[in-house]
Scaffold this motif. Structure first.
Motif, short mmCIF file in Angstrom:
data_model
loop_
_atom_site.label_atom_id
_atom_site.label_comp_id
_atom_site.label_asym_id
_atom_site.label_seq_id
_atom_site.Cartn_x
_atom_site.Cartn_y
_atom_site.Cartn_z
N GLY A 14 -17.40 -72.72 36.99
CA GLY A 14 -17.47 -71.37 37.55
C GLY A 14 -16.15 -70.63 37.53
O GLY A 14 -16.11 -69.41 37.49
N ALA A 15 -15.05 -71.39 37.55
CA ALA A 15 -13.71 -70.81 37.51
C ALA A 15 -13.22 -70.59 36.08
O ALA A 15 -12.12 -70.09 35.88
CB ALA A 15 -12.73 -71.70 38.27
N GLY A 16 -14.03 -70.99 35.10
CA GLY A 16 -13.66 -70.73 33.70
C GLY A 16 -13.42 -71.95 32.85
O GLY A 16 -13.07 -71.84 31.68
N ALA A 42 -9.62 -77.19 31.33
CA ALA A 42 -9.19 -75.97 32.00
C ALA A 42 -8.93 -74.88 30.96
O ALA A 42 -8.70 -75.19 29.77
CB ALA A 42 -7.92 -76.25 32.81
N PRO A 43 -8.92 -73.61 31.37
CA PRO A 43 -8.67 -72.54 30.41
C PRO A 43 -7.36 -72.68 29.64
O PRO A 43 -7.25 -72.21 28.51
CB PRO A 43 -8.66 -71.28 31.28
CG PRO A 43 -9.53 -71.62 32.44
CD PRO A 43 -9.28 -73.09 32.69
N ASP A 44 -6.37 -73.38 30.22
CA ASP A 44 -5.10 -73.58 29.52
C ASP A 44 -5.15 -74.74 28.53
O ASP A 44 -4.18 -75.03 27.85
CB ASP A 44 -3.95 -73.78 30.50
CG ASP A 44 -4.12 -75.02 31.39
OD1 ASP A 44 -4.58 -76.06 30.90
OD2 ASP A 44 -3.78 -74.95 32.58
N ARG A 72 -3.17 -66.55 33.98
CA ARG A 72 -4.58 -66.97 33.84
C ARG A 72 -4.75 -68.41 34.33
O ARG A 72 -5.72 -68.73 35.02
CB ARG A 72 -5.01 -66.84 32.39
CG ARG A 72 -6.43 -67.28 32.15
CD ARG A 72 -6.83 -67.08 30.70
NE ARG A 72 -8.12 -67.70 30.44
CZ ARG A 72 -8.48 -68.22 29.31
NH1 ARG A 72 -7.68 -68.18 28.26
NH2 ARG A 72 -9.66 -68.77 29.16
N ALA A 73 -3.81 -69.27 33.96
CA ALA A 73 -3.88 -70.67 34.40
C ALA A 73 -3.80 -70.76 35.92
O ALA A 73 -4.55 -71.50 36.55
CB ALA A 73 -2.76 -71.49 33.75
N LEU A 113 2.94 -78.24 33.08
CA LEU A 113 2.05 -77.90 31.98
C LEU A 113 2.59 -76.66 31.29
O LEU A 113 2.75 -75.62 31.92
CB LEU A 113 0.63 -77.62 32.51
CG LEU A 113 -0.05 -78.71 33.31
CD1 LEU A 113 -1.43 -78.25 33.78
CD2 LEU A 113 -0.16 -79.99 32.50
N GLY A 114 2.89 -76.79 30.02
CA GLY A 114 3.28 -75.63 29.23
C GLY A 114 2.02 -74.88 28.86
O GLY A 114 1.16 -75.42 28.18
#
Length: 150
Positions: A100-102, A123-125, A26-27, A19-20
């Protein structure tokens, strides 16, 4: 045409999913918050060992440079990664943990027309994950998944 594995040039498998991501730290924190453990990787990839594959997090700009493309031409293909649960009730639990993890829950846990149960999160990414329970394709004791079961 070269023969690599019997009569196939390419054996049927995915070895590494890269995953780029714009912010690898953060990821990685997101996946670690969900309980995943990193494996050593000296080459700039943050790696998580899966069952038979590896998920790698790599800086988006470095990935584009490695391929020889501009970041804006890499695209954001219509792809989801799927995580299958052992039970129907696990689906909601994983979605809650991801949030909960973002993560952003895109679709809460619900029954699906084909007889399963699933939901989606981003996901955050930006990676979109499906979390599913498929009663027709259970998991082995080690967690390996096989379409339509073993």
């Amino acid at each position: 045409m070269a023969e690599i594995a019997g009569d196939r040039v390419m054996e049927q498998r995915v070895s590494l999913i890269t995953l780029g991501v714009r912010n690898p730290a953060r990821a990685a924190t997101f996946y670690e918050t969900l309980g995943w453990q990193r494996v050593d990787s000296p080459d700039g990839v943050i790696a998580f060992d899966l069952i038979g594959q590896v998920l790698g997090l790599y800086p988006l700009e470095a990935l584009a440079d490695e391929i020889g493309l501009a970041v804006d031409t890499l695209g954001q293909g219509a792809i989801t990664l799927s995580y299958n649960c052992r039970t129907k009730s696990d689906v909601a639990e994983v979605l809650i943990a991801a949030e909960g993890a973002g993560a952003e829950v895109l679709k809460p846990a619900q029954d699906v027309f084909w007889g399963g149960h699933h939901g989606y999160f981003r996901a955050p990414d930006g990676t979109i994950w499906e979390v599913a329970h498929n009663p027709f394709s259970g998991l082995r004791d080690d967690g390996a998944f096989c379409w339509n079961g073993y």
